[in-house]
Design a protein around this motif. Structure first.
Motif, PDB file in Angstrom:
ATOM      1  N   GLU A 125       0.858  -1.195   0.000  1.00 26.68           N
ATOM      2  CA  GLU A 125       0.000   0.000   0.000  1.00 26.68           C
ATOM      3  C   GLU A 125       0.892   1.243   0.000  1.00 26.68           C
ATOM      4  OE1 GLU A 125      -3.230   2.214   2.904  1.00 26.68           O
ATOM      5  OE2 GLU A 125      -3.105   0.018   2.924  1.00 26.68           O
ATOM      6  N   LEU A 128      -0.465   8.101  -3.010  1.00 24.05           N
ATOM      7  CA  LEU A 128      -0.404   8.767  -4.312  1.00 24.05           C
ATOM      8  C   LEU A 128      -0.195  10.251  -4.059  1.00 24.05           C
ATOM      9  CD1 LEU A 128      -3.442   7.002  -6.024  1.00 24.05           C
ATOM     10  CD2 LEU A 128      -1.025   6.630  -6.546  1.00 24.05           C
ATOM     11  N   ALA A 172      -0.601   7.591 -12.694  1.00 19.99           N
ATOM     12  CA  ALA A 172      -0.327   6.586 -11.660  1.00 19.99           C
ATOM     13  C   ALA A 172       1.147   6.222 -11.708  1.00 19.99           C
ATOM     14  CB  ALA A 172      -1.182   5.347 -11.895  1.00 19.99           C
ATOM     15  N   THR A 177      -4.343  -1.315  -7.601  1.00 15.89           N
ATOM     16  CA  THR A 177      -5.756  -1.064  -7.301  1.00 15.89           C
ATOM     17  C   THR A 177      -5.889   0.212  -6.478  1.00 15.89           C
ATOM     18  OG1 THR A 177      -6.191  -3.445  -7.272  1.00 15.89           O
ATOM     19  CG2 THR A 177      -7.853  -2.019  -6.264  1.00 15.89           C
ATOM     20  N   ILE A 178      -6.740   1.101  -6.901  1.00 18.21           N
ATOM     21  CA  ILE A 178      -6.970   2.344  -6.166  1.00 18.21           C
ATOM     22  C   ILE A 178      -7.730   2.029  -4.876  1.00 18.21           C
ATOM     23  CG2 ILE A 178      -8.072   4.610  -6.197  1.00 18.21           C
ATOM     24  CD1 ILE A 178      -5.705   4.411  -8.051  1.00 18.21           C
ATOM     25  N   ILE A 198      -2.844   3.680  -3.155  1.00 17.86           N
ATOM     26  CA  ILE A 198      -2.909   2.595  -4.135  1.00 17.86           C
ATOM     27  C   ILE A 198      -2.293   1.339  -3.557  1.00 17.86           C
ATOM     28  CG2 ILE A 198      -0.710   3.274  -5.189  1.00 17.86           C
ATOM     29  CD1 ILE A 198      -1.817   2.355  -7.877  1.00 17.86           C
ATOM     30  N   SER A 200      -0.236  -1.389  -4.746  1.00 23.01           N
ATOM     31  CA  SER A 200       0.579  -1.740  -5.913  1.00 23.01           C
ATOM     32  C   SER A 200       1.043  -3.177  -5.806  1.00 23.01           C
ATOM     33  CB  SER A 200       1.787  -0.807  -6.022  1.00 23.01           C
ATOM     34  OG  SER A 200       2.631  -0.974  -4.895  1.00 23.01           O
TER      35      SER A 200
END
Length: 552
Positions: A125, A128, A172, A177-178, A198, A200
């Motif tokens: 995690e 952003l 991004a 996944t957001i 996000i 990742s």
């Protein structure tokens, strides 16, 4: 033997009737599993639909503009006849079990190590944040392109920022996944601000080789897992697909949903826009530059251009009765282009006013016989032109043109008046030059001469250029008022209707006066309503007492 495999739209979330905006393959193409086939666009994002099988395209069942949902048939392909690891297991169970049981050959350990290393991923995690956006701060968020739970690829747009100079997308930093987006439209952000989080995913090497030997089932299934992992990892570099390379050449467009929406609002055809972004991607600035170019270049017909109206449907008029088709004259064709351009590009406003020309007309009639001796037909228009110049000197903004940059006004120190003349082939607008330097007789004489040249089709190009103001007179025909179209590059035009006697209250009684209806249309970018009202009032007073032209 060929195996025809249908390829359908996979699970795309809770959306349906999604637009197909690009078809990335053609019949006859050979594709690998997970290669992109079509691109879909929702309100939130664009997404590529990957191939579920490798093979050769035999039929495509969708095209750009179609709407699809989960399960819709996209295409059919002839699957490749390569043996899968599962088939190997079915054919050679004894060899596989023997190799797994002994676990003695180093080559088998190497195969297991290779596949497991590619298949294992780690989730992390991350925040952003707004990247380097130059020296701008407190930049407006004008669009949010993703929502919580969306799957994004590296460099996919997350939000759109707008400064005084440009619009930019925040990409991004990696695929994933957001988890959350913490900004909304209208917020202001600066470099380093957190805009969301996000989850990742990163491929890492596994420590499986250091573990005890695998069983037979594990050894056989490992290659199957690795194939799936390799396919998943392959989704990101879609641009390497040969059809994607064709997109860069201009046949198919790369653009974000926000750019596509912006282009639709302006009526721009993205297939004609040259992209300046990575791999030919069309940016918002590219669309803006295309629109500026289209507006600046001449058009072939009245119905073309970025701001053209939708094409009218074709109608068969003959089915209701007898018809005759007659071509437009050359003058009408040219006028249609110019008038359409002027009408849609100049914001028109029209100011109406009546002028009392009773004394002016009596003065004209007193000179009529004297003028005829000199071969001059003395019309009211010659007097009106002198009065108009007197008013233009008092309001120089009306004797001007708006510069192409839209930021400067070109004031003219000459008074060349265009006069609309009716001919059998349509209206033409010859120009009478230096009206301020000529007397009534000379103006009347030139009006007669240039009108005759127009009707005889003897006007030169120079005869119709260089006006600083225009008059359109319908007085000889009739009418009470109308809205003339400004003739670019002028900023105003005066329309004259038929004069008539009517009762006017003079403070004590009604008296008959000869009144001239005037209609002043003007470019509202240059002239406001108050100035236009003052202009026509000043002109009305001048025509009421033509001696005023002697005052300046």
């Amino acid at each position: 033997m060929s195996n025809l495999v249908p390829v359908n739209v996979p699970d795309i979330g809770d959306v349906s009737d999604v637009d197909v905006i690009e078809v990335l393959v053609a019949v006859g193409d050979t594709i690998a599993k997970e290669d992109a086939l079509i691109t879909l666009e929702t309100d939130k994002a664009t997404m590529d639909v990957p191939a579920s099988e490798a093979g050769t395209i035999k039929a495509i069942h969708v095209r750009v503009g179609d709407k699809v949902s989960q399960g819709s048939l996209i295409l059919e392909l002839e699957a490749s006849q390569e043996e899968t690891p599962v088939e190997v297991e079915a054919k050679k169970p004894e060899n596989t079990q023997t190799q797994a049981a002994t676990n003695a050959e180093p080559a088998q350990d190497e195969i297991v190590e290779e596949y497991v290393e590619e298949a294992v991923t780690e989730s992390e995690e991350k925040a952003l944040v707004v990247p380097d956006i130059g020296d701008a701060s407190d930049v407006d968020v004008i669009e949010v392109l993703v929502a919580d739970g969306d799957q994004v690829t590296k460099d996919q747009g997350l939000i759109v920022l707008e400064t005084d100079k440009a619009t930019m997308e925040v990409p991004a930093p990696e695929a994933g996944t957001i988890l959350s987006i913490t900004v909304k439209v209208g917020d202001k952000v600066s470099q380093g601000d957190t805009i969301g989080r996000i989850n990742s995913q990163t491929t890492v090497k596994s420590s499986v080789p250091d573990q005890p030997a695998k069983s037979a089932s594990t050894a056989v299934s490992a290659p199957v897992v690795s194939t799936q992992a390799a396919s998943s990892a392959k989704r990101a570099p879609v641009p390497e697909h040969p059809q994607m390379k064709k997109r860069v050449s201009g046949s198919v467009v790369h653009a974000s949903p926000s750019v596509r929406r912006f282009a639709r609002e302006l009526g721009a055809d993205l297939t004609k826009v040259s992209g300046s972004g990575p791999k030919g991607r069309v940016l918002k600035e590219d669309v803006q530059n295309y629109i500026k170019f289209e507006l600046s270049r001449p058009k072939a017909t009245a119905a073309t251009g970025a701001f053209s109206t939708p094409q009218m449907p074709s109608v068969d008029h003959a089915k209701w009765g007898n018809v005759e088709e007659k071509p437009l004259s050359r003058i009408q064709k040219i006028s249609s282009v110019n008038l359409h351009r002027n009408w849609i590009s100049i914001p028109h406003v029209t100011q109406h006013e009546d002028a009392d020309i009773t004394e002016l007309d009596e003065f004209r009639k007193s000179l009529k016989d004297e003028a005829m001796k000199d071969g001059v037909r003395l019309t009211p228009l010659a007097f009106i032109m002198k009065g108009l110049v007197h008013t233009l000197k008092a309001f120089p903004k009306f004797n001007a043109s708006l510069a192409n940059d839209g930021e400067n006004l070109i004031l003219k120190n000459y008074y060349h008046i265009g006069v609309a003349v009716e001919t059998p082939d349509g209206l033409t607008v010859p120009v009478i030059r230096d009206v301020d330097q000529k007397g009534i007789y000379q103006l009347a004489s030139e009006l007669g001469e240039i009108s005759a040249k127009a009707r005889e089709k003897k006007l030169s190009a120079d005869d119709m250029q260089g006006s600083s103001f225009t008059i359109s007179s319908l007085g000889g025909i009739g009418g009470t008022a109308f809205t003339p179209i400004v003739k670019w590059p002028d900023v105003a035009i005066l329309g004259l209707s038929r004069n008539k006697m009517q009762p006017v209250w003079n403070g004590k009684e009604f008296v008959p006066r000869l009144m001239l209806p005037m209609s002043l249309s003007y470019d509202h970018r240059v002239i406001d309503g108050a100035d236009a009202a003052r202009f026509v009032v000043h002109l009305s007073q001048t025509l009421n007492d033509i001696r005023r032209v002697l005052l300046k």
